[in-house]
Design a protein around this motif. Sequence first.
Motif, PDB file in Angstrom:
ATOM      1  N   GLY A 162       0.829  -1.212   0.000  1.00  0.00           N
ATOM      2  CA  GLY A 162       0.000   0.000   0.000  1.00  0.00           C
ATOM      3  C   GLY A 162       0.855   1.251   0.000  1.00  0.00           C
ATOM      4  O   GLY A 162       0.588   2.210  -0.747  1.00  0.00           O
ATOM      5  N   LEU A 197       1.008   4.103  -2.903  1.00  0.00           N
ATOM      6  CA  LEU A 197       0.760   5.522  -2.621  1.00  0.00           C
ATOM      7  C   LEU A 197       1.947   6.383  -3.085  1.00  0.00           C
ATOM      8  O   LEU A 197       1.776   7.483  -3.635  1.00  0.00           O
ATOM      9  CB  LEU A 197       0.531   5.722  -1.117  1.00  0.00           C
ATOM     10  CG  LEU A 197      -0.860   5.355  -0.596  1.00  0.00           C
ATOM     11  CD1 LEU A 197      -0.892   5.395   0.925  1.00  0.00           C
ATOM     12  CD2 LEU A 197      -1.916   6.296  -1.146  1.00  0.00           C
ATOM     13  N   TRP A 198       3.150   5.849  -2.840  1.00  0.00           N
ATOM     14  CA  TRP A 198       4.356   6.565  -3.267  1.00  0.00           C
ATOM     15  C   TRP A 198       4.372   6.715  -4.798  1.00  0.00           C
ATOM     16  O   TRP A 198       4.630   7.784  -5.339  1.00  0.00           O
ATOM     17  CB  TRP A 198       5.583   5.778  -2.782  1.00  0.00           C
ATOM     18  CG  TRP A 198       6.889   6.391  -3.183  1.00  0.00           C
ATOM     19  CD1 TRP A 198       7.554   7.418  -2.585  1.00  0.00           C
ATOM     20  CD2 TRP A 198       7.699   6.001  -4.309  1.00  0.00           C
ATOM     21  NE1 TRP A 198       8.728   7.701  -3.235  1.00  0.00           N
ATOM     22  CE2 TRP A 198       8.840   6.835  -4.309  1.00  0.00           C
ATOM     23  CE3 TRP A 198       7.577   5.037  -5.309  1.00  0.00           C
ATOM     24  CZ2 TRP A 198       9.850   6.735  -5.277  1.00  0.00           C
ATOM     25  CZ3 TRP A 198       8.585   4.939  -6.272  1.00  0.00           C
ATOM     26  CH2 TRP A 198       9.710   5.774  -6.247  1.00  0.00           C
ATOM     27  N   ASP A 223       1.825   6.615  -6.744  1.00  0.00           N
ATOM     28  CA  ASP A 223       0.716   7.501  -7.122  1.00  0.00           C
ATOM     29  C   ASP A 223       1.156   8.973  -7.024  1.00  0.00           C
ATOM     30  O   ASP A 223       0.859   9.782  -7.907  1.00  0.00           O
ATOM     31  CB  ASP A 223      -0.475   7.228  -6.202  1.00  0.00           C
ATOM     32  CG  ASP A 223      -1.724   7.983  -6.643  1.00  0.00           C
ATOM     33  OD1 ASP A 223      -2.012   7.957  -7.857  1.00  0.00           O
ATOM     34  OD2 ASP A 223      -2.385   8.581  -5.776  1.00  0.00           O
ATOM     35  N   ARG A 224       1.858   9.257  -5.914  1.00  0.00           N
ATOM     36  CA  ARG A 224       2.327  10.646  -5.728  1.00  0.00           C
ATOM     37  C   ARG A 224       3.342  11.012  -6.805  1.00  0.00           C
ATOM     38  O   ARG A 224       3.302  12.092  -7.366  1.00  0.00           O
ATOM     39  CB  ARG A 224       2.957  10.790  -4.346  1.00  0.00           C
ATOM     40  CG  ARG A 224       1.958  11.227  -3.261  1.00  0.00           C
ATOM     41  CD  ARG A 224       2.639  11.958  -2.127  1.00  0.00           C
ATOM     42  NE  ARG A 224       3.855  11.322  -1.654  1.00  0.00           N
ATOM     43  CZ  ARG A 224       3.877  10.303  -0.794  1.00  0.00           C
ATOM     44  NH1 ARG A 224       2.761   9.814  -0.333  1.00  0.00           N
ATOM     45  NH2 ARG A 224       5.026   9.809  -0.408  1.00  0.00           N
ATOM     46  N   SER A 283      -4.829   7.200  -8.341  1.00  0.00           N
ATOM     47  CA  SER A 283      -6.037   7.604  -7.596  1.00  0.00           C
ATOM     48  C   SER A 283      -6.988   8.405  -8.458  1.00  0.00           C
ATOM     49  O   SER A 283      -8.172   8.534  -8.150  1.00  0.00           O
ATOM     50  CB  SER A 283      -5.637   8.401  -6.351  1.00  0.00           C
ATOM     51  OG  SER A 283      -4.804   9.468  -6.721  1.00  0.00           O
ATOM     52  N   LEU A 315      -5.862   1.605  -6.177  1.00  0.00           N
ATOM     53  CA  LEU A 315      -4.918   1.383  -5.073  1.00  0.00           C
ATOM     54  C   LEU A 315      -5.290   0.124  -4.284  1.00  0.00           C
ATOM     55  O   LEU A 315      -4.431  -0.682  -3.908  1.00  0.00           O
ATOM     56  CB  LEU A 315      -4.915   2.597  -4.127  1.00  0.00           C
ATOM     57  CG  LEU A 315      -4.082   3.787  -4.606  1.00  0.00           C
ATOM     58  CD1 LEU A 315      -4.376   5.015  -3.750  1.00  0.00           C
ATOM     59  CD2 LEU A 315      -2.601   3.466  -4.575  1.00  0.00           C
ATOM     60  N   ALA A 337      -4.134   5.438   6.307  1.00  0.00           N
ATOM     61  CA  ALA A 337      -4.048   6.186   5.038  1.00  0.00           C
ATOM     62  C   ALA A 337      -4.996   7.392   5.021  1.00  0.00           C
ATOM     63  O   ALA A 337      -4.643   8.469   4.542  1.00  0.00           O
ATOM     64  CB  ALA A 337      -4.355   5.249   3.875  1.00  0.00           C
ATOM     65  N   THR A 338      -6.184   7.210   5.550  1.00  0.00           N
ATOM     66  CA  THR A 338      -7.132   8.339   5.542  1.00  0.00           C
ATOM     67  C   THR A 338      -6.799   9.344   6.641  1.00  0.00           C
ATOM     68  O   THR A 338      -6.946  10.548   6.447  1.00  0.00           O
ATOM     69  CB  THR A 338      -8.586   7.846   5.712  1.00  0.00           C
ATOM     70  OG1 THR A 338      -8.647   6.995   6.859  1.00  0.00           O
ATOM     71  CG2 THR A 338      -9.066   7.091   4.502  1.00  0.00           C
ATOM     72  N   ARG A 353      -3.689  10.725   3.046  1.00  0.00           N
ATOM     73  CA  ARG A 353      -3.178  10.187   1.777  1.00  0.00           C
ATOM     74  C   ARG A 353      -4.293   9.608   0.912  1.00  0.00           C
ATOM     75  O   ARG A 353      -4.105   9.403  -0.275  1.00  0.00           O
ATOM     76  CB  ARG A 353      -2.133   9.113   2.056  1.00  0.00           C
ATOM     77  CG  ARG A 353      -0.853   9.729   2.567  1.00  0.00           C
ATOM     78  CD  ARG A 353       0.132   8.672   2.950  1.00  0.00           C
ATOM     79  NE  ARG A 353       1.357   9.288   3.413  1.00  0.00           N
ATOM     80  CZ  ARG A 353       2.171   8.744   4.302  1.00  0.00           C
ATOM     81  NH1 ARG A 353       1.882   7.569   4.822  1.00  0.00           N
ATOM     82  NH2 ARG A 353       3.266   9.360   4.674  1.00  0.00           N
ATOM     83  N   LEU A 354      -5.403   9.262   1.534  1.00  0.00           N
ATOM     84  CA  LEU A 354      -6.549   8.729   0.801  1.00  0.00           C
ATOM     85  C   LEU A 354      -7.831   9.348   1.338  1.00  0.00           C
ATOM     86  O   LEU A 354      -7.895   9.721   2.508  1.00  0.00           O
ATOM     87  CB  LEU A 354      -6.634   7.215   0.980  1.00  0.00           C
ATOM     88  CG  LEU A 354      -5.780   6.299   0.111  1.00  0.00           C
ATOM     89  CD1 LEU A 354      -6.034   4.850   0.506  1.00  0.00           C
ATOM     90  CD2 LEU A 354      -6.055   6.501  -1.361  1.00  0.00           C
TER      91      LEU A 354
END
Lengths: 292, 363
Positions: free
Chosen positions: A53, A57-58, A60-61, A68, A110, A182-183, A187-188
């Motif tokens: 995960g 996320l990394w 995605d950024r 996302s 994700l 994450a939320t 980050r999400l």
Amino acid sequence: MSSSPATPPGGHAVPNPLTQSFLVARHEAKAMLISFRAAFFLVTYGLISGGIGAAALWADRKTGGRLSGVGAQFEALSLEDKQEAIRSVAETLGSEHLANALLKGHLPPLVYIVLLLSTFAIPFLCLLVGYNRIADDIHSRFARYLLQRVHRGPYLAGKILGHWLACFFAIVVVHAILVGVATATGRLELGPLVDGILRAWGGMALFVLAYVAFSAFWSVVSPASFLALLFGGMSLLGLWFMSFWVEPLRTTWLGRWDTRLFTLEPQAIGVYLGHIAVFMGVTYLLLRRKDV
Amino acid sequence: MTTPAIEIVHATKRFGAVVAVDDLSFEVPEGALFGLIGANGAGKTTTFGLMSGFVRPTEGEIRVRGHRLSSGHPPLGRVLALPQDAAMPPSMTAASVLAMLAMLEGRGALEARRRSLDALARVGLADIADRKVGVLSHGQRRRVGIATTLLGDDEVILLDEPTAGLDPRAASEVRSLMTTLNAERTIVVSSHNLAEIEAICTHAAMIARGRLVTSSTMAAMKKTGTLVTVTLARPLPAAVCPRIEAEIGVRRVELSADGLRLHIELEDASPDGIAGTGTDAGTDAGTDAGADASTDAGTNAGTNAGTDADRAAGCGDVEDRMNALLTVLIQQGASVRSVERGQGLEQRFLAEMAQVDRGREGV
């Protein structure tokens, strides 16, 4: 003089099989959840899922939110382009249902990536947590105390249900923690995730049940507990490898259907239910004939 | 006619090439305290497994109160069994294991707890109820096992060697408990302690190599003939056996392979067939015979052996035949070292087992 098997004279009424199954399941789940192996399941699956995960996320950024933002990008397309996008993704993933779910946001990419890459561990963890649960009962002969009070069907159902509850609970806890982290760290967004996560959990329930039944099969047939782990582990790996080369396995073995199961695709549900029925049925027939 | 508590009908159980139980048939009458007797490996535990439904017969069938046991379906609510060498989860407390089993029998949580504590109290373990099974001694675990059979109101209780590993006091308490429970339930018990079986059981079956040797009431089992074992200083030829059979009223006569031991079962002549208690007869015979062991012809040994017991039961005819037996032996040039006589269960068991062994040698 003869008497009804359910209520012998001078004896007591035997509880119904469903109640007995729940009693066995409760004992089983409780014993598993306080075990070292359950903690190992939580930590291992948590680390694997959390790692994947975090990497997703990394990525995605780094790509400016391309993962996302798939849903928003898809919505911005024209109808023809949407159909083309779905066709293209479906060709890659082998499922139009899955492509629809991913592009329309029913299964956030994700979540899909985390499920796709982390679920390989779940069959092995399920096996590790419960490979010995029936085998130990039989080899320690504790089964003799149990099986003079419970028919073998409810006993097996209770064992599988308890094992399933413990494993599914551990997975849900890991997912909840990851989503929570994450939320909470921004980050999400939770909103778009909820629907996808609930679908994934629906699929995960069947996914776990199939491998729990698979573990129960090896627990019943193996002449010693550790052999259940050995045979179970070897057959999981063997079937997975063979599913790449052997045509019938390519289309029928569970491993080829798991991501499609997480979108609750009917065909995938059918494949999983079929496997669950076969594993449970064969295990019951073997247990029924087994001298304990 | 009352339906027997348990019927074993031509049951055979094979484990691969090994035949553990071979065409076994007997009945356990309702209300009996039934002893299952046999040497190690005779098939007692497999027979218990068959009666409990743990083990499926390869052939034949088992009926519990008239209901045929089907594959994988134990006789729920009718029979509770104490399995031999069955472990309990070591991390659970004694009371919680029993409560779980009671709940599986259909009790509510509170009732299950009450029954588990009551059962533990009946086997003298009230003070260790909340101790983990893993820390209990072998004897305590055995008694927790016995307590599992007291959880329900089942009509038949099967106890596979319940006193094995117990100290004498605990074993005595378990025997008392069995006798008490027998007032309202049928009990089947196996034990290597034949004095124990003889003391408490009303009926018994003797098995050897998976086959039934005999099954009857305990009284009938003890009164079947007078068993005589003659130990010789020099081997005798096998031709002596027909001679003995021809001249004396015997049920059977067997000479050991080395020709040094004669096993003879005399026809019973007393009105009720009981010449005295097994213990007394055996003790007197052994002591007297031992005292006269040096006598070459052994006449005194035969005359003295068991005299007190025989007189007590008015069984003079046995004496005549003992004298006749010794006369035949002397005529054959026998040198009698000792004569043992008895009618107890142990004597019967040893004689039956010797016959089974000789039968096997013959094969």
